[in-house]
Write a protein that holds these residues in place. Structure first.
Motif, PDB file in Angstrom:
ATOM      1  N   ALA A 155      -5.973   8.915   2.228  1.00 58.39           N
ATOM      2  CA  ALA A 155      -4.725   8.213   1.944  1.00 58.39           C
ATOM      3  C   ALA A 155      -4.911   6.711   1.965  1.00 58.39           C
ATOM      4  O   ALA A 155      -3.958   5.965   1.961  1.00 58.39           O
ATOM      5  N   GLY A 156      -6.136   6.264   1.953  1.00 58.47           N
ATOM      6  CA  GLY A 156      -6.389   4.827   1.977  1.00 58.47           C
ATOM      7  C   GLY A 156      -6.280   4.242   3.375  1.00 58.47           C
ATOM      8  O   GLY A 156      -6.207   3.039   3.530  1.00 58.47           O
ATOM      9  N   GLN A 159       1.918   2.031  -3.451  1.00 62.38           N
ATOM     10  CA  GLN A 159       0.822   2.599  -4.224  1.00 62.38           C
ATOM     11  C   GLN A 159       0.628   4.073  -3.897  1.00 62.38           C
ATOM     12  O   GLN A 159       0.397   4.889  -4.786  1.00 62.38           O
ATOM     13  N   LEU A 160       0.738   4.425  -2.619  1.00 62.31           N
ATOM     14  CA  LEU A 160       0.568   5.814  -2.222  1.00 62.31           C
ATOM     15  C   LEU A 160       1.732   6.689  -2.659  1.00 62.31           C
ATOM     16  O   LEU A 160       1.566   7.885  -2.920  1.00 62.31           O
ATOM     17  N   ARG A 161       2.927   6.119  -2.755  1.00 64.62           N
ATOM     18  CA  ARG A 161       4.126   6.880  -3.064  1.00 64.62           C
ATOM     19  C   ARG A 161       4.627   6.659  -4.491  1.00 64.62           C
ATOM     20  O   ARG A 161       5.775   6.941  -4.798  1.00 64.62           O
ATOM     21  N   GLU A 183       0.832  -1.209   0.000  1.00 67.87           N
ATOM     22  CA  GLU A 183       0.000   0.000   0.000  1.00 67.87           C
ATOM     23  C   GLU A 183       0.866   1.257   0.000  1.00 67.87           C
ATOM     24  O   GLU A 183       0.537   2.242  -0.657  1.00 67.87           O
ATOM     25  N   PHE A 184       1.981   1.219   0.726  1.00 69.38           N
ATOM     26  CA  PHE A 184       2.879   2.374   0.750  1.00 69.38           C
ATOM     27  C   PHE A 184       3.374   2.682  -0.665  1.00 69.38           C
ATOM     28  O   PHE A 184       3.418   3.849  -1.084  1.00 69.38           O
TER      29      PHE A 184
END
Length: 524
Positions: free
Chosen positions: A467-468, A317-319, A314-315
């Motif tokens: 941010a999910g 995907q966010l970054r 997930e990190f």
């Protein structure tokens, strides 16, 4: 012996070692052959239609060829293990391997020595100095730097077994459309970002092909499999009660059984079927099965590396694919990992600061022995799947090199599994379109409804923030994880002492990304 998944009976499987023939003497008698370097040809547009059939069926595209006497002599030991029919299927298999890093080197070596029909290496990146540390197929050392990774690795692979056709595709996987994957029996993607795994898995589902995703981060790693619906055969001594068709678990059922006499013993041949779900579901929204959630003892035994890997996916995907590299990244990763741990209903005490610290110190690095273990287990499973022998991985292996442990967890969402997840386009939409994989911009460019593919609503009680991340369970404030934000109780959130210990006690010998994280924390 039938492989037992931890998610089904609580046992942890031993590490599988791929049995192969590395004897170079038979190869020395084989005349030099010419091997094409272009990409594998694929079928026409009609192959884009979903097969809606079990992956265990014999492919209509490949007609098994008879095995030669030379092949029987060369592969004698493994034929004794899995039989002639399985070896014929293996020798007629076309396999696609994506991204040639250390893990893919091990997979390629094992599959080539096992004698697969063809292996296509797909990688658009050049060899760098970092690649020389753990990738043994780059046999020319510094001379390989700047060359395409797939091209450089193919030279050593062809020498291992000249009978295997090794093809090279020097393009990026992001340039491929879904019909590209129709020409292969198994697609193996390694060390990619989660969005790319998701889109490749979508294409393999459309074409009815087996899919594996795998990655390694220093002492940690994972293997994921989506075989859609896979039939396999096991042989065992017949018990007191005859085996008949039945459902054994949520994913596994017995299709039929037959018996034969072997001297005084009666041998039972049982055909079973395993159902699978997609990467999109298994990597995030799927939960542990009921036999885990109903037992605190079993929940405490679940590896916290699973939560760390889900947080990393997930990190990224966010970054935009970046790895954690500074203090702010540390705080965000800690929050995500805490929430993933809670979503799996795991006890908070198993996600200790030292676990997070060790994981972050290994992110982005390659260690050859770990790649060898993961590559051997994945390769063995591919061989079993091609030969329809033994129980395959179901469906997520989590490797912890610190504990030398590799439990298997069946991670599936509620609802239907198997081929029913192939219904991607709502309302009878056009399946013959270009799925927009050029550039792999995500599901929006694929001309289909991502929700139909497997998107799930947020878990109960977990309203998702921008941010999910869920609001109200744990907020990062002032450099710590605040469990009291919005007057919400969150025992799983880290205390200020835990978060401070995690940020302050970074090891000085960490790999590049965690080292930058430490320096950023010190600067702050």
């Amino acid at each position: 012996m039938e492989q037992q998944n931890q998610g089904q009976n609580g046992q942890r499987p031993a590490m599988a070692n791929l049995v192969n023939n590395g004897n170079p003497d038979p190869f020395a008698m084989i005349p030099e052959q010419h091997f094409p370097t272009g990409p594998m040809p694929v079928g026409g547009p009609n192959l884009m239609m979903p097969t809606m059939m079990a992956n265990g069926g014999v492919s209509g595209q490949l007609q098994p060829n008879s095995i030669s006497a030379d092949d029987i002599a060369l592969y004698d030991r493994q034929i004794r293990l899995w039989g002639m029919d399985a070896q014929v299927r293996i020798q007629n298999a076309n396999i696609l391997l994506i991204t040639m890093r250390a893990l893919a080197n091990e997979i390629a070596k094992n599959l080539v020595l096992a004698g697969v029909g063809s292996l296509t290496l797909l990688d658009g990146s050049p060899v760098t100095e970092v690649d020389l540390g753990a990738q043994f197929l780059l046999s020319r050392g510094d001379e390989c730097i700047g060359e395409n990774r797939a091209v450089a690795a193919s030279e050593a692979l062809r020498k291992l077994n000249p009978r295997v056709r090794v093809h090279v595709d020097p393009e990026s996987v992001t340039a491929k459309g879904p019909s590209y994957f129709a020409g292969y029996d198994v697609v193996i993607a390694t060390d990619l970002d989660p969005d790319t795994f998701n889109i490749i898995n979508t294409a393999t589902r459309i074409n009815g092909k087996a899919f594996y995703a795998a990655g390694s981060h220093g002492m940690y790693g994972f293997i994921f499999s989506d075989l859609i619906e896979h039939d396999y055969v096991i042989e065992r001594d017949m018990g007191n009660i005859a085996t008949g068709p039945k459902i054994e678990t949520r994913t596994r059922s017995i299709i039929h059984a037959k018996t034969r006499k072997d001297g005084p013993k009666t041998i039972e041949t049982v055909t079973k079927r395993e159902l699978y779900s997609t990467w999109f579901l298994a990597s995030d929204v799927a939960v542990l099965p009921q036999e885990f959630t109903s037992s605190r003892r079993r929940l405490k035994s679940v590896s916290p590396v699973l939560s760390c890997l889900r947080a990393l996916w997930e990190f990224k995907q966010l970054r935009g694919g970046a790895l954690p590299s500074n203090r702010e990244d540390l705080k965000l990763f800690t929050q995500i990992a805490t929430q993933k741990h809670k979503a799996l209903s795991l006890p908070s005490e198993t996600l200790r600061p030292e676990v997070l610290r060790s994981f972050l110190q290994n992110v982005g690095s390659e260690i050859a022995p770990v790649a060898a273990i993961l590559g051997g287990q994945l390769s063995q499973d591919v061989i079993n799947v091609l030969g329809h022998r033994e129980q395959p991985i179901q469906n997520m292996v989590i490797f912890d090199g610190e504990k030398l442990d590799a439990p298997i967890y069946p991670l599936h969402p509620e609802g239907a599994l198997g081929a029913s997840l192939l219904s991607l386009v709502p309302n009878g939409g056009d399946m013959g379109m270009d799925l927009g994989m050029g550039g792999m911009g995500g599901m929006h460019g694929m001309g289909m409804d991502a929700g139909a593919f497997g998107a799930m609503p947020p878990l109960d009680g977990m309203s998702m923030g921008g941010a999910g991340l869920p609001h109200g369970d744990a907020l990062v404030t002032g450099g710590i994880v605040d469990a009291n934000a919005q007057n919400t109780s969150a025992p799983e959130a880290y205390s200020s002492q835990q978060a401070n210990a995690l940020s302050a006690d970074q090891s000085s010998n960490a790999p590049e990304q965690p080292t930058e994280l430490t320096e950023g924390a010190a600067a702050a």
